[in-house]
Write a protein that holds these residues in place. Structure first.
Motif, mmCIF file in Angstrom:
data_model
loop_
_atom_site.group_PDB
_atom_site.id
_atom_site.type_symbol
_atom_site.label_atom_id
_atom_site.label_comp_id
_atom_site.label_asym_id
_atom_site.label_seq_id
_atom_site.Cartn_x
_atom_site.Cartn_y
_atom_site.Cartn_z
ATOM 1 N N GLN A 96 41.091 43.667 35.453
ATOM 2 C CA GLN A 96 39.839 42.919 35.571
ATOM 3 C C GLN A 96 40.095 41.517 36.111
ATOM 4 O O GLN A 96 39.433 41.071 37.059
ATOM 5 N N TRP A 97 41.076 40.794 35.521
ATOM 6 C CA TRP A 97 41.281 39.421 35.992
ATOM 7 C C TRP A 97 41.944 39.396 37.364
ATOM 8 O O TRP A 97 41.671 38.490 38.162
ATOM 9 N N ILE A 98 42.777 40.411 37.659
ATOM 10 C CA ILE A 98 43.345 40.475 39.011
ATOM 11 C C ILE A 98 42.228 40.718 40.027
ATOM 12 O O ILE A 98 42.192 40.103 41.103
ATOM 13 N N GLY A 99 41.295 41.619 39.674
ATOM 14 C CA GLY A 99 40.152 41.866 40.549
ATOM 15 C C GLY A 99 39.285 40.632 40.727
ATOM 16 O O GLY A 99 38.822 40.329 41.831
ATOM 17 N N ASP A 100 39.068 39.895 39.634
ATOM 18 C CA ASP A 100 38.294 38.656 39.715
ATOM 19 C C ASP A 100 39.008 37.631 40.593
ATOM 20 O O ASP A 100 38.370 36.859 41.310
ATOM 21 N N ARG A 101 40.317 37.634 40.526
ATOM 22 C CA ARG A 101 41.120 36.714 41.346
ATOM 23 C C ARG A 101 40.907 37.016 42.829
ATOM 24 O O ARG A 101 40.756 36.106 43.652
ATOM 25 N N LEU A 168 45.311 43.433 46.731
ATOM 26 C CA LEU A 168 45.532 42.007 46.940
ATOM 27 C C LEU A 168 45.513 41.655 48.429
ATOM 28 O O LEU A 168 45.070 40.578 48.827
ATOM 29 N N SER A 169 46.008 42.574 49.260
ATOM 30 C CA SER A 169 46.070 42.326 50.700
ATOM 31 C C SER A 169 44.719 42.507 51.382
ATOM 32 O O SER A 169 44.374 41.772 52.309
ATOM 33 N N SER A 170 43.942 43.492 50.931
ATOM 34 C CA SER A 170 42.678 43.789 51.606
ATOM 35 C C SER A 170 41.533 42.915 51.124
ATOM 36 O O SER A 170 40.516 42.782 51.803
ATOM 37 N N GLY A 171 41.687 42.302 49.947
ATOM 38 C CA GLY A 171 40.639 41.429 49.444
ATOM 39 C C GLY A 171 39.384 42.195 49.080
ATOM 40 O O GLY A 171 39.438 43.336 48.628
ATOM 41 N N ARG A 172 38.228 41.578 49.312
ATOM 42 C CA ARG A 172 36.958 42.188 48.911
ATOM 43 C C ARG A 172 36.445 43.206 49.921
ATOM 44 O O ARG A 172 35.529 43.976 49.631
ATOM 45 N N ALA A 173 37.026 43.239 51.113
ATOM 46 C CA ALA A 173 36.439 43.991 52.220
ATOM 47 C C ALA A 173 36.289 45.485 51.939
ATOM 48 O O ALA A 173 35.304 46.102 52.349
ATOM 49 N N LEU A 174 37.262 46.078 51.250
ATOM 50 C CA LEU A 174 37.274 47.534 51.107
ATOM 51 C C LEU A 174 36.710 48.019 49.780
ATOM 52 O O LEU A 174 36.706 49.208 49.517
ATOM 53 N N HIS A 175 36.189 47.122 48.957
ATOM 54 C CA HIS A 175 35.802 47.514 47.615
ATOM 55 C C HIS A 175 34.327 47.177 47.376
ATOM 56 O O HIS A 175 33.994 46.080 46.946
ATOM 57 N N ALA A 176 33.460 48.136 47.639
ATOM 58 C CA ALA A 176 32.025 47.896 47.539
ATOM 59 C C ALA A 176 31.599 47.509 46.126
ATOM 60 O O ALA A 176 30.695 46.694 45.942
ATOM 61 N N GLN A 177 32.236 48.088 45.123
ATOM 62 C CA GLN A 177 31.883 47.805 43.729
ATOM 63 C C GLN A 177 32.714 46.671 43.133
ATOM 64 O O GLN A 177 32.611 46.386 41.950
ATOM 65 N N GLY A 178 33.537 46.066 43.952
ATOM 66 C CA GLY A 178 34.364 44.974 43.467
ATOM 67 C C GLY A 178 35.800 45.430 43.235
ATOM 68 O O GLY A 178 36.043 46.577 42.865
ATOM 69 N N PRO A 179 36.763 44.555 43.458
ATOM 70 C CA PRO A 179 38.181 44.913 43.321
ATOM 71 C C PRO A 179 38.553 45.407 41.927
ATOM 72 O O PRO A 179 39.365 46.321 41.786
ATOM 73 N N ALA A 180 37.982 44.808 40.882
ATOM 74 C CA ALA A 180 38.345 45.208 39.516
ATOM 75 C C ALA A 180 37.955 46.662 39.257
ATOM 76 O O ALA A 180 38.752 47.450 38.724
ATOM 77 N N ARG A 181 36.726 47.036 39.618
ATOM 78 C CA ARG A 181 36.269 48.424 39.421
ATOM 79 C C ARG A 181 37.116 49.388 40.230
ATOM 80 O O ARG A 181 37.438 50.493 39.781
ATOM 81 N N PHE A 182 37.470 48.976 41.439
ATOM 82 C CA PHE A 182 38.316 49.798 42.316
ATOM 83 C C PHE A 182 39.659 50.085 41.645
ATOM 84 O O PHE A 182 40.110 51.229 41.566
ATOM 85 N N LEU A 183 40.306 49.034 41.131
ATOM 86 C CA LEU A 183 41.612 49.189 40.497
ATOM 87 C C LEU A 183 41.516 49.981 39.200
ATOM 88 O O LEU A 183 42.372 50.841 38.916
#
Length: 203
Positions: A96-101, A168-183
């Protein structure tokens, strides 16, 4: 305390001012694009002061990455302390915090990955810090996997460490629901759910 002493105590430390300025520039622009003259101008210190604290630009780059490394693990340790004895919940909280980062404004990628891409020489001091950071990430993931009784925790750590690096490399671009949910969703896929053993029928 004298007025002059108060002013001196309130003033930011010269080394910290240089490092803070350099860190902001390095992260935003890349280390190769930022020269010592720009750091001196932005930090408002003399070039002799910079070289008094950092003998070379490489020393300054290494200090920048060590600063980022310390910040990352301080966050990780704080989350781990909140979820002692609950490894699955801890993993979700770490993601969660990595995704928020990743989702924060001004995000420009993982500093360790960025440095590794800029410096191919394994002997470069900053690259050594970057490699050690990723090794430590895998170690911690393997430790969590072992606590969750995942088969082959080192394999899980390698796979999921690679996934985290990709996010971390792709950032927000590839994660429609947010990086945290993706991970978190991918973690759910990689952690097998053990099915309860079927009771044998009575004879």
């Amino acid at each position: 305390m004298k007025k002059g002493e108060q002013a001196q105590g309130a003033a930011p430390d010269t080394r910290e001012r240089i490092l803070r300025t350099a860190s902001e520039l390095f992260y935003r622009e890349g280390t190769r694009a930022v020269g010592v003259d720009l750091i001196v101008a932005k930090s408002g210190v003399a070039k002799t002061s910079l070289y008094r604290h950092f003998a070379t630009k490489d020393d300054l780059i290494e200090a920048f990455l060590l600063r980022e490394d310390e910040d990352f693990w301080q966050h990780w340790d704080a989350v781990a302390a909140e979820h002692k004895g609950a490894p699955r919940e801890e993993l979700d909280a770490q993601l969660q915090w990595i995704g928020d980062r990743i989702a924060r404004p001004g995000y420009r990628g993982c500093p360790q990955i960025n440095i590794a891409a800029e410096y191919a020489d394994d002997k470069h001091p900053a690259r050594k810090v970057a490699v050690a950071h990723k090794r430590e990430l895998r170690r911690r993931l393997a430790e969590l996997a072992g606590a969750m009784h995942v088969d082959e925790p080192e394999t899980f750590a390698l796979r999921f460490g690679t996934i985290i690096d990709g996010a971390l490399s792709s950032g927000r671009a590839l994660h429609a629901q947010g990086p945290a949910r993706f991970l978190q969703a991918l973690a759910q896929m990689l952690i097998p759910t053990k099915k309860p053993k079927r009771k044998s029928a009575p004879l």
